[in-house]
Enzyme design. Structure first.
Site, short mmCIF file in Angstrom:
data_model
loop_
_atom_site.label_atom_id
_atom_site.label_comp_id
_atom_site.label_asym_id
_atom_site.label_seq_id
_atom_site.Cartn_x
_atom_site.Cartn_y
_atom_site.Cartn_z
CD GLU A 1 -4.37 7.88 9.89
OE1 GLU A 1 -3.89 8.92 10.33
OE2 GLU A 1 -4.01 6.76 10.30
CG HIS B 1 -0.77 8.97 3.47
ND1 HIS B 1 -0.91 7.62 3.72
CD2 HIS B 1 -0.37 9.51 4.65
CE1 HIS B 1 -0.61 7.36 4.99
NE2 HIS B 1 -0.28 8.49 5.58
NE ARG C 1 -3.24 2.45 2.95
CZ ARG C 1 -3.00 3.39 3.87
NH1 ARG C 1 -2.01 3.24 4.75
NH2 ARG C 1 -3.75 4.46 3.93
CG ASN D 1 -4.80 3.58 8.84
OD1 ASN D 1 -4.93 2.58 8.13
ND2 ASN D 1 -4.31 4.72 8.38
CE1 TYR E 1 0.42 2.78 13.64
CE2 TYR E 1 -1.52 3.96 12.87
CZ TYR E 1 -0.29 3.38 12.62
OH TYR E 1 0.23 3.39 11.35
CD GLU F 1 -1.25 4.15 8.20
OE1 GLU F 1 -0.96 4.57 9.35
OE2 GLU F 1 -1.41 4.90 7.23
#
Ligand code: FCB
Length: 456
Positions: A176, A131, A87, A298, A300, A364
């Site tokens: 995002e 991005h 990606r 994504n 985290y 991600e």
């Protein structure tokens, strides 16, 4: 072997569904460098990183990982790791140096060759169109505060699809948009560095409109699979008002318009002190909710919140007075992010429950640690255990019914971590920024084995 509350194993073998897509992710401004080569125009991140005090240690993406010149070696690296997918994002200012109008053929050639080399190496390209590196000249015309930027984004999407659509099946419009809107325009932590809460909401809407228009442009060109990537986080806390406010601004303000065709009523009401929402025009939500084929997730860390009277609002969550953020009782990465893999299970299960029918891909997930090369190797056991635990969490979600199709580790290699500069290393491959030498970390070798056996 131990078994967690979710029933998934904390150790021991696990197999992912057949055809599960294993890959790694990067983004153009974070790795390419070559900021002035071959006709590339400036982006908002060039301007922002040159503005004193905005990026740690004054770092810029001018050279980054020099991927623009090392493309073929980097593709070889991916193939050595056995990646099935890669990606990457396209730098809009390489394609349209002024953000609209004339196309720069040398910019297109770079991605054309990248896609060919990936395919020859057996690596499936997954293209992200945006991005965060908006052409500076579009910012000069208002950036994402200007409705016109959404139209320009759709033009650019069509240009990219016309060139790569015969070889690229999977397209992601935005990465995002929360960061673009609330870090870029609401709080000024990211480029372009504007800091007014109202602008955060305007940018959300124009980004989403750009997404919807781009979906239309990609479909018109015959794109097979189109999606968007959101940074989503479960919100943990005892205070229902705090949880719903933060969940609204982090998750539902994007999920609901894209997947249900409406902004959440509570978010609209709470934001009225900042905006009258007059930027939403008739038909916009139909455009924004055009069907997509996959949702990129994504993840985290979760958001942990608590009610604390007198607490000032977080600048990235407008209206969050009285809410304290953080404080999770968990080990942290070098970013200070709490390591809480269960949040990934909860998130994926929730998405499949609340927004059924849209396949999910983790676009991600990963962690920064302070890695060092010693005798030609990088021992990063903390990253291996982070990735292992999150893959187990993803597997648990699949067992609970989440329609998860793939996993892209962030990141293939260490890179320019936005406002943190080069200080935070997220790669499974180490980059020495003086020599540009790439050294696969232990986590890369571990990940290669995960891919090989389709599991843990
Ligand atoms: C995400 C970004 C990505 C990278 C990781 C650590 O928010 O999409 O570019 O910076 O965080």
């Amino acid at each position: 072997m131990t078994t967690s509350a979710t029933g998934s194993s904390d150790t021991g073998p696990l197999t992912f569904p057949e055809g599960f897509l294993w890959g790694a992710a990067t983004a153009a401004y974070q790795i390419e460098g070559a900021a002035a080569d071959d006709g590339r125009g400036p982006s908002i991140w060039d301007t922002f990183s040159r503005t004193p005090g905005k990026v740690r240690a004054g770092h810029t993406g001018d050279v980054a990982c020099d991927h623009y010149h090392r493309r073929s070696d980097d593709v070889r690296l991916m193939s050595d790791l056995g990646l099935a997918a890669y990606r990457f994002s396209v730098s809009w200012p390489r394609i349209q140096p002024d953000g609209s109008g004339p196309v720069n053929p040398r910019g297109l050639d770079f991605y054309d060759r990248l896609v060919d080399e990936l395919r020859e190496a057996g690596v499936t390209p997954i293209v992200t169109l945006y991005h965060w590196d908006l052409p500076q000249s579009l910012e000069d015309r208002g950036g994402w505060i200007a409705r016109d930027t959404a139209e320009r984004f759709a033009d650019y999407a069509a240009i990219m699809h016309a060139r790569l659509g015969d070889r690229v099946e999977t397209w992601t419009t935005l990465n995002e948009p929360w960061c673009s809107a609330f870090l870029g325009y609401g709080s000024g932590i990211h480029a372009p560095g504007r800091a007014e809460p109202e602008l955060g909401f305007t940018a959300v809407h124009h980004l989403l409109l750009g997404h919807g228009l781009a979906v239309g442009a990609l479909r018109a060109g015959g794109a097979a699979k189109v999606g968007i990537t959101l940074n989503l986080a479960p919100v943990i806390g005892d205070d229902p008002v705090a949880v719903s406010l933060v969940d609204g601004l982090q998750n539902r303000i994007f999920l609901d318009p894209v997947l249900r065709g409406e902004y959440p009523a509570d978010v609209v009401e709470r934001a009225r002190r900042f905006t009258d929402w007059s930027f939403v025009e008739d038909g916009d939500l139909e455009t924004i909710s055009r069907p997509i084929d996959l949702l990129g997730v994504n993840y985290y860390t979760p958001q942990t919140v608590a009610a604390r009277p007198g607490e000032p609002a977080s600048p990235v969550f407008p209206g969050s007075e009285g809410i304290a953020f953080g404080g999770a009782d968990a080990p942290k990465t070098a970013m200070g992010w709490a390591i809480q893999p269960f949040g990934l299970t909860d998130l994926l299960v929730r998405l499949s429950r609340d927004y059924p029918g849209t396949p999910l891909v983790i676009t991600e997930n990963g962690a920064a640690f302070d890695d060092e090369v010693k005798d030609g190797a990088v021992h990063d056991p903390d990253r291996v255990s982070y990735l292992d635990a999150h893959l187990r969490a993803a597997h648990a979600a699949i067992e609970q019914g989440a329609d998860l199709r793939g996993y892209m580790v962030w990141s293939l290699m260490d890179n320019f971590e936005w406002a943190e500069g080069y200080g935070k290393r997220f790669g499974v491959v180490h980059v020495d920024y003086t020599t540009q030498r790439r050294t696969p970390k232990d986590s890369a070798l571990w990940y290669r084995d995960v891919i090989r056996r389709n599991g843990l």
